[in-house]
Motif scaffolding. Sequence first.
Motif, PDB file in Angstrom:
ATOM      1  N   LYS A  44      -7.695 -15.636   4.289  1.00 53.67           N
ATOM      2  CA  LYS A  44      -8.634 -14.577   3.880  1.00 53.67           C
ATOM      3  C   LYS A  44      -8.610 -14.393   2.360  1.00 53.67           C
ATOM      4  CE  LYS A  44      -9.390  -9.629   4.604  1.00 53.67           C
ATOM      5  NZ  LYS A  44      -8.683  -8.838   3.598  1.00 53.67           N
ATOM      6  N   GLU A  45      -7.420 -14.407   1.786  1.00 51.40           N
ATOM      7  CA  GLU A  45      -7.312 -14.218   0.340  1.00 51.40           C
ATOM      8  C   GLU A  45      -7.847 -15.422  -0.437  1.00 51.40           C
ATOM      9  OE1 GLU A  45      -3.411 -12.769  -0.731  1.00 51.40           O
ATOM     10  OE2 GLU A  45      -3.721 -10.935   0.426  1.00 51.40           O
ATOM     11  N   ARG A  47     -10.314 -17.184   0.490  1.00 47.29           N
ATOM     12  CA  ARG A  47     -11.769 -16.974   0.571  1.00 47.29           C
ATOM     13  C   ARG A  47     -12.199 -16.008  -0.538  1.00 47.29           C
ATOM     14  NH1 ARG A  47     -14.925 -18.112   5.041  1.00 47.29           N
ATOM     15  NH2 ARG A  47     -17.016 -17.258   4.883  1.00 47.29           N
ATOM     16  N   GLU A  48     -11.420 -14.956  -0.737  1.00 50.91           N
ATOM     17  CA  GLU A  48     -11.721 -13.992  -1.801  1.00 50.91           C
ATOM     18  C   GLU A  48     -11.606 -14.649  -3.177  1.00 50.91           C
ATOM     19  OE1 GLU A  48      -9.044 -10.725  -1.114  1.00 50.91           O
ATOM     20  OE2 GLU A  48     -10.016 -10.196   0.779  1.00 50.91           O
ATOM     21  N   HIS A  49     -10.610 -15.505  -3.360  1.00 49.42           N
ATOM     22  CA  HIS A  49     -10.441 -16.206  -4.643  1.00 49.42           C
ATOM     23  C   HIS A  49     -11.671 -17.070  -4.933  1.00 49.42           C
ATOM     24  CE1 HIS A  49      -5.740 -16.068  -4.415  1.00 49.42           C
ATOM     25  NE2 HIS A  49      -6.294 -14.867  -4.457  1.00 49.42           N
ATOM     26  N   GLY A  51     -14.592 -16.497  -4.004  1.00 42.83           N
ATOM     27  CA  GLY A  51     -15.637 -15.551  -4.398  1.00 42.83           C
ATOM     28  C   GLY A  51     -15.532 -15.134  -5.859  1.00 42.83           C
ATOM     29  N   HIS A  52     -14.313 -14.980  -6.360  1.00 43.37           N
ATOM     30  CA  HIS A  52     -14.128 -14.639  -7.780  1.00 43.37           C
ATOM     31  C   HIS A  52     -14.760 -15.713  -8.658  1.00 43.37           C
ATOM     32  CE1 HIS A  52     -10.126 -12.371  -6.732  1.00 43.37           C
ATOM     33  NE2 HIS A  52     -11.181 -11.716  -6.325  1.00 43.37           N
ATOM     34  N   GLU A  66     -21.034 -17.936   1.409  1.00 48.84           N
ATOM     35  CA  GLU A  66     -20.673 -17.934   2.829  1.00 48.84           C
ATOM     36  C   GLU A  66     -20.961 -19.289   3.473  1.00 48.84           C
ATOM     37  OE1 GLU A  66     -18.877 -15.433   4.097  1.00 48.84           O
ATOM     38  OE2 GLU A  66     -19.043 -14.617   2.088  1.00 48.84           O
ATOM     39  N   ASN A 130      -6.492 -15.205 -10.704  1.00 49.20           N
ATOM     40  CA  ASN A 130      -6.210 -16.094  -9.576  1.00 49.20           C
ATOM     41  C   ASN A 130      -4.829 -16.719  -9.690  1.00 49.20           C
ATOM     42  OD1 ASN A 130      -8.521 -16.478  -7.501  1.00 49.20           O
ATOM     43  ND2 ASN A 130      -9.503 -16.122  -9.465  1.00 49.20           N
ATOM     44  N   GLU A 133      -2.468 -13.991  -8.455  1.00 46.78           N
ATOM     45  CA  GLU A 133      -2.574 -13.855  -7.004  1.00 46.78           C
ATOM     46  C   GLU A 133      -1.968 -15.059  -6.294  1.00 46.78           C
ATOM     47  OE1 GLU A 133      -6.637 -12.802  -6.068  1.00 46.78           O
ATOM     48  OE2 GLU A 133      -6.358 -10.789  -6.880  1.00 46.78           O
TER      49      GLU A 133
END
Length: 163
Positions: A44-45, A47-49, A51-52, A66, A130, A133
């Motif tokens: 999940k994270e 996927r967020e990265h 997106g950044h 997506e 990133n 994270e």
Amino acid sequence: MSVDLQQAIRNSIQTEKNAMNFYQIGASHMKDPAARRTFELLAKEEREHAGHFYKIYQGNDLPSLEAFLDAPADAASGWMASMNKVIGVDFTEKAALELALQKEKKLEEALRETAARIDDPAVKAIFELNARETHNHYLLIESEYARVMGMVHESDMDTFVRE
């Protein structure tokens, strides 16, 4: 932004997708519920990265984020090739976690090296975010690895040292 910078951003989107797929596939093979949840969280994270990076990407070669992230995994990517070797031999949570530690360490180094070469403050900040994270992912995996291996958890360290 230079073409090279845009290519670095594009490569980062792909890398984050590869990492996301790595964790999704790994999670699907795990029997230990806590280890599976760790890999699901990491997917999940990642996927967020992606997106950044997608937000600062100016290219027009990608569909929606997506659609890109939901496309099948790239089996030839280093992330997936490594996971497929572990799955093909004798999959264990220990092996998957060890591999994840190696991958996250390399990724953090690559993100920091790229950030150091970027002049644009906004883009540099995304790479640095990133990298931080990714370092946190390493720490999370390290903790989960210690649990799986039955090692003393860092929160219990003082108790064992005093005894």
